[in-house]
Design a protein around this motif. Structure first.
Motif, PDB file in Angstrom:
ATOM      1  N   ASN A  64       0.803  -1.221   0.000  1.00  0.00           N
ATOM      2  CA  ASN A  64       0.000   0.000   0.000  1.00  0.00           C
ATOM      3  C   ASN A  64       0.836   1.270   0.000  1.00  0.00           C
ATOM      4  N   GLN A  65       2.166   1.144   0.167  1.00  0.00           N
ATOM      5  CA  GLN A  65       3.034   2.314   0.140  1.00  0.00           C
ATOM      6  C   GLN A  65       3.549   2.638  -1.263  1.00  0.00           C
ATOM      7  N   TRP A 120       0.519   3.939  -6.302  1.00  0.00           N
ATOM      8  CA  TRP A 120      -0.452   3.258  -7.132  1.00  0.00           C
ATOM      9  C   TRP A 120      -1.142   4.175  -8.129  1.00  0.00           C
ATOM     10  N   GLU A 147       1.275   9.899  -1.592  1.00  0.00           N
ATOM     11  CA  GLU A 147       2.111   9.722  -2.780  1.00  0.00           C
ATOM     12  C   GLU A 147       2.891  10.991  -3.100  1.00  0.00           C
ATOM     13  N   CYS A 185      -8.913   2.689  -8.686  1.00  0.00           N
ATOM     14  CA  CYS A 185      -8.868   1.902  -7.450  1.00  0.00           C
ATOM     15  C   CYS A 185      -8.795   0.416  -7.775  1.00  0.00           C
ATOM     16  N   TRP A 232     -11.104  -0.848  -1.410  1.00  0.00           N
ATOM     17  CA  TRP A 232      -9.805  -0.336  -1.876  1.00  0.00           C
ATOM     18  C   TRP A 232      -9.275   0.734  -0.929  1.00  0.00           C
ATOM     19  N   GLN A 261      -7.790  -0.795   2.170  1.00  0.00           N
ATOM     20  CA  GLN A 261      -6.556  -1.553   1.993  1.00  0.00           C
ATOM     21  C   GLN A 261      -5.378  -0.692   1.547  1.00  0.00           C
ATOM     22  N   TYR A 262      -5.628   0.320   0.725  1.00  0.00           N
ATOM     23  CA  TYR A 262      -4.529   1.046   0.104  1.00  0.00           C
ATOM     24  C   TYR A 262      -4.384   2.489   0.579  1.00  0.00           C
ATOM     25  N   TYR A 263      -5.477   3.104   1.036  1.00  0.00           N
ATOM     26  CA  TYR A 263      -5.424   4.515   1.405  1.00  0.00           C
ATOM     27  C   TYR A 263      -5.281   4.721   2.915  1.00  0.00           C
ATOM     28  N   ASN A 283      -1.952   4.609   4.970  1.00  0.00           N
ATOM     29  CA  ASN A 283      -1.054   5.752   4.795  1.00  0.00           C
ATOM     30  C   ASN A 283      -1.622   7.035   5.373  1.00  0.00           C
TER      31      ASN A 283
END
Length: 374
Positions: free
Chosen positions: A144-145, A148, A168, A261, A307, A310-312, A315
């Motif tokens: 996730n870092q 993307w 990002e 996403c 999404w 899991q990904y945002y 961070n």
């Protein structure tokens, strides 16, 4: 905080972006015949493509950051894309239409119809390569870092202006600064040296003197609304232009649109980050419909929320507040409306969230947004 936007350039256009301090996008030889007008002679696919560019540019605010992505060009010996920065927006989106009077069209060797003006923020000479930004994972602790937003853009392409998330942007700024030993160029005049592939100080003071026509797509949106035609891209552009007025209660710090996403085709129509207080934020994914909402919309929202989680959120910890914006339903006693609300409540209970449901209606040449309490 502010949004960071990445503009695609080539070795020819980059020089003029730096010298005249502007960025822009365009669509080959298309001429915009619908600005501030209700009708167009363009094919609907061409119109929607141009509206997508307007929407992309309409998320940009004064004070936002700009990074340039130098597109690879194998004929000139450039083996991979390169990222350069950092600039700051000084003038929001305007139109310089595609005709013989378009500023710098001959020098650019292409039409850049939608433009912004920029100013130096921390301009570094050397680039960060695509490999260093997107493929090098020695210092990445978790998937996730990774960057993307830029990876998705590379996979899908076709976007000359894309935003990246706050996390990002922080990572990209760090990479560019570290590559240059934290040393940025002085002064306000820059150009691009093709041989060294570096931004260098320029010797001439160039002035941007092109046309700067305000963009107004509402008359075209109204025409489509009155004729019961699809206008989702128009609606997206309009909301992005007016998002602070529509969500006056929000302290918006970042705005995105068509937020990829997943490696499939999932894109969040609009997403923004809002500051609640000194320690809390919320992230707001918005699903737009120029038609009425429908029950199956929750399947799209579920993908977005999964999404984001899991990904945002790893961070940038935030509260998730999904929103649906769609056309006003007058009769709220019908089975159709009841089914929509039933699915909303199912989603809310499953995710421990609450969908905000906002309807729009156009009356007396004004578009009004009203939140529905269900």
């Amino acid at each position: 905080m502010a949004t960071t936007h990445v503009f695609v350039v080539d070795t020819n256009t980059f020089k003029y972006h730096l010298e005249y301090l502007f960025a822009g996008t365009g669509a080959r030889e298309s001429y915009i015949d619908f600005n501030n007008l209700p009708n167009t002679n363009l094919h609907y696919a061409t119109e929607n493509n141009l509206l997508g560019m307007i929407a992309d540019g309409s998320r940009i605010r004064i004070g936002d950051f700009i990074i340039f992505y130098l597109q690879q060009n194998f004929s000139q010996g450039i083996q991979e894309g390169k990222f350069y920065g950092i600039f700051q927006v000084s003038q929001v989106l305007f139109l310089d239409n595609n005709d013989n009077n378009q500023f710098l069209k001959q020098q650019l060797n292409k039409s850049l119809t939608f433009r912004i003006l920029i100013q130096p923020y921390a301009v570094y000479s050397q680039c960060v390569t695509e490999w260093e930004a997107l493929d090098e994972i020695r210092y990445i602790q978790s998937p996730n870092q990774m960057l993307w937003s830029l990876i998705y853009r590379k996979l899908k392409g076709n976007r000359g202006n894309t935003m990246i998330t706050l996390y990002e942007a922080e990572r990209m700024f760090h990479l560019i600064s570290a590559k240059n030993n934290n040393h940025c160029l002085s002064g306000n005049n820059f150009t691009f040296d093709i041989t060294s592939q570096k931004i260098i100080n320029g010797t001439n003071n160039h002035q941007y003197i092109g046309r700067m026509e305000q963009i107004n797509i509402f008359p075209r949106l109204l025409n489509k609304y009155q004729n019961d035609l699809q206008f989702e891209t128009h609606l997206q552009a309009y909301i992005l232009q007016n998002i602070e007025n529509i969500f006056q209660e929000e302290n918006i710090e970042w705005i995105g649109n068509e937020v990829a996403c997943g490696v499939g085709m999932q894109r969040i129509d609009i997403m923004f980050s809002s500051i609640i207080n000194q320690i809390n934020r919320k992230i707001v994914p918005i699903e737009l419909k120029s038609t009425y909402a429908y029950p199956e919309i929750i399947f799209q929202l579920q993908r977005y929320v999964d999404w984001i989680r899991q990904y945002y959120l790893p961070n940038i910890p935030s509260i998730i507040e999904p929103i649906v914006i769609s056309r006003f339903i007058e009769d709220k006693t019908t089975k159709f409306y009841v089914d929509i609300i039933s699915q909303f409540n199912y989603f809310n209970n499953t995710n421990n969230l609450r969908i905000r449901y906002i309807e729009f209606i156009i009356q007396n040449r004004n578009i009004n947004f009203t939140e529905v309490n269900y």
